[in-house]
Design a protein around this motif. Structure first.
Motif, mmCIF file in Angstrom:
data_model
loop_
_atom_site.group_PDB
_atom_site.id
_atom_site.type_symbol
_atom_site.label_atom_id
_atom_site.label_comp_id
_atom_site.label_asym_id
_atom_site.label_seq_id
_atom_site.Cartn_x
_atom_site.Cartn_y
_atom_site.Cartn_z
ATOM 1 N N ASP A 15 0.828 -1.212 0.000
ATOM 2 C CA ASP A 15 0.000 0.000 0.000
ATOM 3 C C ASP A 15 0.861 1.261 0.000
ATOM 4 O OD1 ASP A 15 -2.144 -1.635 0.027
ATOM 5 O OD2 ASP A 15 -2.584 -1.402 2.173
ATOM 6 N N LYS A 16 1.928 1.202 0.786
ATOM 7 C CA LYS A 16 2.820 2.372 0.882
ATOM 8 C C LYS A 16 3.491 2.634 -0.472
ATOM 9 C CE LYS A 16 4.578 5.625 3.192
ATOM 10 N NZ LYS A 16 3.790 6.672 3.810
ATOM 11 N N VAL A 17 3.954 1.552 -1.127
ATOM 12 C CA VAL A 17 4.604 1.700 -2.442
ATOM 13 C C VAL A 17 3.620 2.285 -3.448
ATOM 14 C CG1 VAL A 17 5.583 0.408 -4.393
ATOM 15 C CG2 VAL A 17 6.355 -0.070 -2.064
ATOM 16 N N ARG A 18 2.385 1.809 -3.415
ATOM 17 C CA ARG A 18 1.354 2.334 -4.334
ATOM 18 C C ARG A 18 1.109 3.817 -4.081
ATOM 19 N NH1 ARG A 18 -2.928 -2.667 -4.399
ATOM 20 N NH2 ARG A 18 -1.860 -3.902 -5.971
ATOM 21 N N GLU A 19 1.071 4.148 -2.793
ATOM 22 C CA GLU A 19 0.841 5.557 -2.421
ATOM 23 C C GLU A 19 1.983 6.437 -2.936
ATOM 24 O OE1 GLU A 19 0.364 6.100 1.871
ATOM 25 O OE2 GLU A 19 1.129 8.133 1.588
ATOM 26 N N ILE A 20 3.209 5.922 -2.799
ATOM 27 C CA ILE A 20 4.379 6.690 -3.280
ATOM 28 C C ILE A 20 4.310 6.823 -4.805
ATOM 29 C CG2 ILE A 20 6.903 6.614 -3.528
ATOM 30 C CD1 ILE A 20 6.922 5.162 -0.751
ATOM 31 N N ASN A 21 3.962 5.736 -5.476
ATOM 32 C CA ASN A 21 3.864 5.775 -6.939
ATOM 33 C C ASN A 21 2.820 6.794 -7.394
ATOM 34 O OD1 ASN A 21 5.832 3.898 -7.190
ATOM 35 N ND2 ASN A 21 4.468 2.167 -7.553
ATOM 36 N N ARG A 22 1.699 6.837 -6.661
ATOM 37 C CA ARG A 22 0.649 7.807 -7.013
ATOM 38 C C ARG A 22 1.141 9.245 -6.772
ATOM 39 N NH1 ARG A 22 -3.105 4.225 -4.912
ATOM 40 N NH2 ARG A 22 -2.961 5.133 -2.843
ATOM 41 N N LYS A 23 1.817 9.423 -5.638
ATOM 42 C CA LYS A 23 2.281 10.760 -5.252
ATOM 43 C C LYS A 23 3.237 11.345 -6.304
ATOM 44 C CE LYS A 23 4.705 13.025 -1.416
ATOM 45 N NZ LYS A 23 5.511 12.765 -0.219
ATOM 46 N N TYR A 24 4.114 10.482 -6.825
ATOM 47 C CA TYR A 24 5.129 10.987 -7.767
ATOM 48 C C TYR A 24 4.823 10.581 -9.212
ATOM 49 C CZ TYR A 24 7.802 11.791 -3.482
ATOM 50 O OH TYR A 24 8.219 12.221 -2.258
ATOM 51 N N ALA A 25 3.564 10.242 -9.486
ATOM 52 C CA ALA A 25 3.217 9.716 -10.823
ATOM 53 C C ALA A 25 3.597 10.681 -11.948
ATOM 54 C CB ALA A 25 1.733 9.405 -10.883
ATOM 55 N N THR A 26 3.431 11.972 -11.711
ATOM 56 C CA THR A 26 3.773 12.935 -12.767
ATOM 57 C C THR A 26 5.118 13.563 -12.460
ATOM 58 O OG1 THR A 26 1.427 13.446 -12.731
ATOM 59 C CG2 THR A 26 2.812 14.851 -14.123
ATOM 60 N N PRO A 27 6.129 13.282 -13.288
ATOM 61 C CA PRO A 27 7.442 13.892 -13.039
ATOM 62 C C PRO A 27 7.341 15.413 -13.106
ATOM 63 C CG PRO A 27 7.622 12.144 -14.668
ATOM 64 C CD PRO A 27 6.163 12.373 -14.443
ATOM 65 N N ARG A 28 7.971 16.067 -12.159
ATOM 66 C CA ARG A 28 7.849 17.514 -12.061
ATOM 67 C C ARG A 28 8.719 18.241 -13.092
ATOM 68 N NH1 ARG A 28 8.785 20.702 -6.411
ATOM 69 N NH2 ARG A 28 8.982 22.743 -7.312
ATOM 70 N N ILE A 29 9.795 17.579 -13.488
ATOM 71 C CA ILE A 29 10.735 18.253 -14.396
ATOM 72 C C ILE A 29 10.141 18.339 -15.800
ATOM 73 C CG2 ILE A 29 12.107 16.282 -15.266
ATOM 74 C CD1 ILE A 29 14.587 18.095 -14.399
ATOM 75 N N ARG A 30 10.393 19.478 -16.489
ATOM 76 C CA ARG A 30 9.871 19.630 -17.841
ATOM 77 C C ARG A 30 10.709 18.765 -18.783
ATOM 78 N NH1 ARG A 30 10.100 24.324 -21.042
ATOM 79 N NH2 ARG A 30 11.329 25.300 -19.414
ATOM 80 N N MET A 31 10.005 17.952 -19.597
ATOM 81 C CA MET A 31 10.734 17.003 -20.455
ATOM 82 C C MET A 31 11.225 17.706 -21.727
ATOM 83 S SD MET A 31 11.122 13.978 -19.233
ATOM 84 C CE MET A 31 10.707 13.429 -17.597
ATOM 85 N N THR A 32 12.286 18.467 -21.573
ATOM 86 C CA THR A 32 12.880 19.121 -22.736
ATOM 87 C C THR A 32 13.672 18.077 -23.531
ATOM 88 O OG1 THR A 32 14.826 19.627 -21.463
ATOM 89 C CG2 THR A 32 13.114 21.304 -21.512
ATOM 90 N N ARG A 33 14.170 18.484 -24.682
ATOM 91 C CA ARG A 33 14.934 17.530 -25.493
ATOM 92 C C ARG A 33 16.198 17.047 -24.734
ATOM 93 N NH1 ARG A 33 17.170 18.864 -31.460
ATOM 94 N NH2 ARG A 33 15.015 18.761 -32.091
ATOM 95 N N GLY A 34 16.840 17.987 -24.039
ATOM 96 C CA GLY A 34 18.045 17.635 -23.273
ATOM 97 C C GLY A 34 17.748 16.587 -22.206
#
Lengths: 62, 423
Positions: A15-34
């Protein structure tokens, strides 16, 4: 008793792993070409290392 | 009179700055001196014994390498108030987050085992059984974190850091020829037998010991736990610079010791170097062994904390040395579990300790490039770092350094897998 404890611990962890996966599901960094190139490089690098480790393991077994 | 008042004013300013530095000093100095852990001391001892003073210039080159990588963790920690493990999860998502976290825990635990190997070997020279060493070390390490203050932990760690400087007086005790050290050591050149595979291996090993994955995670988490803010960044960077200078000095003086006394010997471990030194001078060998024990201990206290901080950050547990056991039970439990299991492995009869040592090098190269690339990407994220993001100059330097580290540490890891490749 022990089995129950292990099952409960496993479920809590899952449950904890699932919660962590949900929390960070969207990467915060902008996916630039670099960033994309860097992440691709890391993936290829890891694949290469895993292949080398596998090769070593197979040659050791032989 | 003006001159005197000016002098007094300057003295007051200096004293104030020094006082402020002593308050803010810590993570940079500790991580850099802990970098000279049992594995590091073994590498330097072997380098000196094999090549004498010939590679001292190369160690000097490692100063900017260590500084530029580690100062980035200071900025990232002070600005984001997050450890590296949490920062990776947040910025790159669960896949890279779990990969970095699990790899870190594994490589840290294996490195912890090698620190225990170093400590038991060092005290074994004095006839102390491994079980006593392990028990006492685990007890001291536990007491260090249980006192309930990050500040106190840091100051105790400083004591062990100062012991790491033992190699400096040790080098003076062997009476090296200063002109030989300067002539052979400072000007970049190749040893007499040229660029051989063995030399390449030693260069890789020295690079490999300079930056380890745990150092990045440790310093960033320590900066956060210490509560450093953006305004403290200049002091954090200065602290890292001082630490880099000391770590390179310790490496150089260690090379001078074995390069003067054990030149031409093939050294496999620092414990072996201590025994060989004891044959020439009892006190020298004894001090080298004490230094090796301290190096292992310093490495162990930092590595185990790096793991516990990462656990807390990822699982959302309380994870500060300022918390009591009741407030952060999982943080302390993971710490105790790591040190106890690592210590127990060393006590297992016929445990594959050599294999573990080799395995550390291989696993470390799977994590190091990822940790370094993530560091660089995070430091270039304006949204996250604001005015503290990398400048063009910092990016050029960091990219060159990180590229070189990735290439050389990868070759080092491959050489551990295929030893005949570079020999």
């Amino acid at each position: 008793m022990v089995l129950e404890f292990i099952t409960e611990m496993y479920e809590n962890l899952r449950d904890k792993v699932r919660e962590i996966n949900r929390k960070y599901a969207t990467p915060r960094i902008r996916m630039t070409r670099g960033v994309k190139i860097a992440l691709l490089f890391l993936r290829l690098y890891l694949i290469l290392l895993v292949l080398l480790l596998g090769y070593k393991f197979v040659t050791l077994l032989k | 009179m003006d001159f005197l008042s000016n002098l007094f004013y300057k003295y007051r300013r200096f004293a104030k700055a020094l006082k402020l530095y002593l308050i803010l000093a810590g993570p940079g100095l500790i991580v850099m001196l802990a970098d000279n852990d049992a594995g590091g001391i073994t590498t330097y001892a072997a380098t000196g014994a094999k090549y004498g003073y010939d590679l001292i210039w190369f160690l000097v080159l490692l100063l900017p390498v260590a500084y530029y990588v580690q100062e980035m963790t200071v900025r990232l920690g002070a600005v984001t108030k997050r450890g590296h493990a949490e920062a990776i999860f947040d910025a790159f998502g669960p896949f890279w987050g779990w990969f970095s976290f699990l790899d870190l825990i594994l490589v840290n635990w294996l490195t912890l085992v090698t620190e225990f190997i170093g400590m038991t070997a060092a005290l074994g020279i004095f006839g102390i059984p491994p079980i006593i060493t392990i028990l006492v070390v685990c007890a001291v390490m536990t007491l260090m974190v249980l006192q309930g203050k990050y500040w106190t932990w840091e100051k105790i760690a400083f004591l062990f850091c100062s012991l790491n400087l033992i190699y400096i007086p040790l080098a003076f005790m062997v009476h090296p020829s200063v002109s030989a050290v300067l002539n052979q050591g400072i000007i970049p050149h190749l040893p007499a037998d040229g660029f051989t595979n063995a030399l390449f291996f030693f260069l890789m090993a020295n690079i490999g010991t300079t930056i380890a994955p745990w150092m990045i995670f440790f310093q960033q988490s320590a900066v956060v736990d210490k509560g450093m803010r953006e305004k403290d960044i200049p002091w954090g960077k200065f602290d890292t610079l001082i630490g880099s200078v000391f770590t390179v000095l310790v490496a150089i003086f260690c090379v001078i010791v074995t390069g003067t006394v054990l030149r031409g010997m093939n050294i496999d471990s620092a414990a072996q170097a201590s025994i060989a030194l004891m044959a020439t001078d009892k006190y020298l060998g004894t001090l080298l062994a004490i230094g090796l024990f301290n190096a292992g201990f310093l490495g162990a206290i930092c590595i185990s904390l790096a793991s516990s901080w990462a656990f807390g950050e990822v699982f959302g547990w309380a994870h500060s040395l300022n918390h009591r056991v009741k407030e952060a039970p999982w943080f302390y439990a993971s710490y105790a579990f790591a040190i106890l299991t690592a210590g127990l492995v060393v006590l297992i009869p016929n445990a594959p300790l050599v294999l573990i040592t080799l395995f550390v090098q291989v696993i470390a190269v799977t994590l190091l490039p990822a940790a370094l690339v993530f560091l660089l990407l995070l430091l270039n994220n304006e949204e996250l770092m604001g005015k503290y993001k990398n400048s063009l100059f910092q990016n050029i330097i960091s990219t060159v350094i990180i590229g070189s580290i990735i290439i050389l540490s990868t070759l080092y890891g491959i050489s551990a897998l295929f030893p005949d490749l570079f020999k």
